[in-house]
Design a protein around this motif. Sequence first.
Motif, short mmCIF file in Angstrom:
data_model
loop_
_atom_site.label_atom_id
_atom_site.label_comp_id
_atom_site.label_asym_id
_atom_site.label_seq_id
_atom_site.Cartn_x
_atom_site.Cartn_y
_atom_site.Cartn_z
N VAL A 33 0.87 -1.17 0.00
CA VAL A 33 0.00 0.00 0.00
C VAL A 33 0.91 1.23 0.00
N VAL A 34 0.68 2.11 -0.97
CA VAL A 34 1.58 3.23 -1.22
C VAL A 34 0.80 4.54 -1.29
N ASP A 35 1.38 5.58 -0.71
CA ASP A 35 0.87 6.93 -0.85
C ASP A 35 1.62 7.57 -2.02
N VAL A 36 0.92 7.85 -3.10
CA VAL A 36 1.55 8.38 -4.31
C VAL A 36 2.23 9.72 -4.04
N ASN A 37 1.63 10.56 -3.20
CA ASN A 37 2.25 11.85 -2.89
C ASN A 37 3.61 11.67 -2.22
N THR A 38 3.68 10.78 -1.26
CA THR A 38 4.96 10.52 -0.57
C THR A 38 5.99 9.96 -1.54
N SER A 61 -4.94 15.57 -2.36
CA SER A 61 -5.28 14.32 -1.68
C SER A 61 -5.67 13.26 -2.70
N VAL A 62 -5.03 12.10 -2.61
CA VAL A 62 -5.35 10.97 -3.50
C VAL A 62 -5.48 9.71 -2.66
N PRO A 63 -6.26 8.75 -3.14
CA PRO A 63 -6.37 7.50 -2.39
C PRO A 63 -5.06 6.72 -2.43
N LEU A 64 -4.88 5.87 -1.42
CA LEU A 64 -3.73 4.98 -1.41
C LEU A 64 -3.88 3.98 -2.55
N VAL A 65 -2.76 3.49 -3.06
CA VAL A 65 -2.78 2.50 -4.15
C VAL A 65 -1.92 1.31 -3.74
N GLU A 66 -2.12 0.18 -4.42
CA GLU A 66 -1.24 -0.97 -4.25
C GLU A 66 -0.23 -0.93 -5.37
N ALA A 67 1.05 -0.84 -5.01
CA ALA A 67 2.10 -0.72 -6.03
C ALA A 67 3.42 -1.21 -5.48
N ASP A 68 4.32 -1.50 -6.39
CA ASP A 68 5.71 -1.79 -6.03
C ASP A 68 6.41 -0.44 -6.01
N PRO A 69 6.78 0.05 -4.82
CA PRO A 69 7.34 1.40 -4.73
C PRO A 69 8.56 1.62 -5.62
N GLU A 102 -12.28 6.70 -8.04
CA GLU A 102 -11.67 5.53 -7.40
C GLU A 102 -10.26 5.23 -7.91
N ALA A 103 -9.53 6.28 -8.27
CA ALA A 103 -8.16 6.10 -8.74
C ALA A 103 -7.31 7.29 -8.30
N ALA A 104 -6.02 7.01 -8.22
CA ALA A 104 -5.05 8.07 -7.99
C ALA A 104 -4.39 8.36 -9.33
N GLN A 105 -4.24 9.62 -9.63
CA GLN A 105 -3.59 10.01 -10.87
C GLN A 105 -2.38 10.86 -10.55
N LEU A 106 -1.33 10.67 -11.36
CA LEU A 106 -0.17 11.53 -11.31
C LEU A 106 0.02 12.07 -12.72
N PHE A 165 1.88 13.50 -19.50
CA PHE A 165 1.72 12.07 -19.24
C PHE A 165 0.83 11.91 -18.03
N VAL A 166 -0.10 10.97 -18.10
CA VAL A 166 -1.02 10.73 -16.98
C VAL A 166 -0.91 9.27 -16.57
N ILE A 167 -0.49 9.07 -15.32
CA ILE A 167 -0.44 7.74 -14.70
C ILE A 167 -1.74 7.58 -13.91
N ARG A 168 -2.41 6.47 -14.10
CA ARG A 168 -3.64 6.23 -13.35
C ARG A 168 -3.54 4.85 -12.70
N LEU A 169 -3.73 4.80 -11.38
CA LEU A 169 -3.70 3.56 -10.61
C LEU A 169 -4.97 3.46 -9.77
N ARG A 170 -5.60 2.30 -9.80
CA ARG A 170 -6.81 2.09 -8.99
C ARG A 170 -6.49 2.26 -7.51
N ALA A 171 -7.45 2.81 -6.82
CA ALA A 171 -7.31 2.99 -5.37
C ALA A 171 -7.26 1.63 -4.69
N HIS A 172 -6.54 1.57 -3.60
CA HIS A 172 -6.42 0.34 -2.82
C HIS A 172 -7.80 -0.18 -2.42
N ASP A 173 -8.68 0.69 -1.96
CA ASP A 173 -10.03 0.29 -1.57
C ASP A 173 -10.83 -0.21 -2.77
#
Length: 180
Positions: A33-38, A61-69, A102-106, A165-173
């Motif tokens: 579980v990763v905070d994209v902002n951090t 503010s963005v939802p947490l995501v599941e990712a390989d940091p 329901e996604a975090a975008q960068l 460029f837009v990265i989109r990752l589904r929220a952990h929830d």
Amino acid sequence: AAMMTIGSTVRKMTTLMGTVAALSRDPNPKLHVVDVNTLVDDVLKGFNGAVGATLIRQSHSVPLVEADPAQLQQVVLNLILNAQDAIGPDGRITLRTESNAEAAQLVVEDNGCGMDHATIAGLFRPFRSTKGKGLGIGLYQCRKILQAHGGTLNVMSEPGKGTRFVIRLRAHDARKRQAT
């Protein structure tokens, strides 16, 4: 001197072979579980002011995501370095996090030279580079990493108007709800 040159060439070839071999394997992310902002802030700390352009950070503010940091950091770093190559020392790179359905975008956006449709069409193909010095594997690898995470990487660009460029990752929830 000849032996040093040969040794240097062998090291470069070994690195290239490792990179090519890595492309043939799936990224196989180790999810946390990763905070994209951090994560973005950590990548920016690594630059320590060394980017030859203006970096603008817009954190929302963005939802947490599941990712390989480590893999996600690699993607962000590659996008920043590509933007830096496109803009030169007087340019501007904006990194903005957003929440979207329901996604975090960068968003990584630059005010560089932009790209035409033909360039964009070949952007994610391996071993095709728009740069004289590039191998043409960075964006291909970035997209492959994000796909392994269930995410997306999209690009919008116009000659003379920069690139986004837009990265989109589904929220952990959202991943949890989808599994049930």
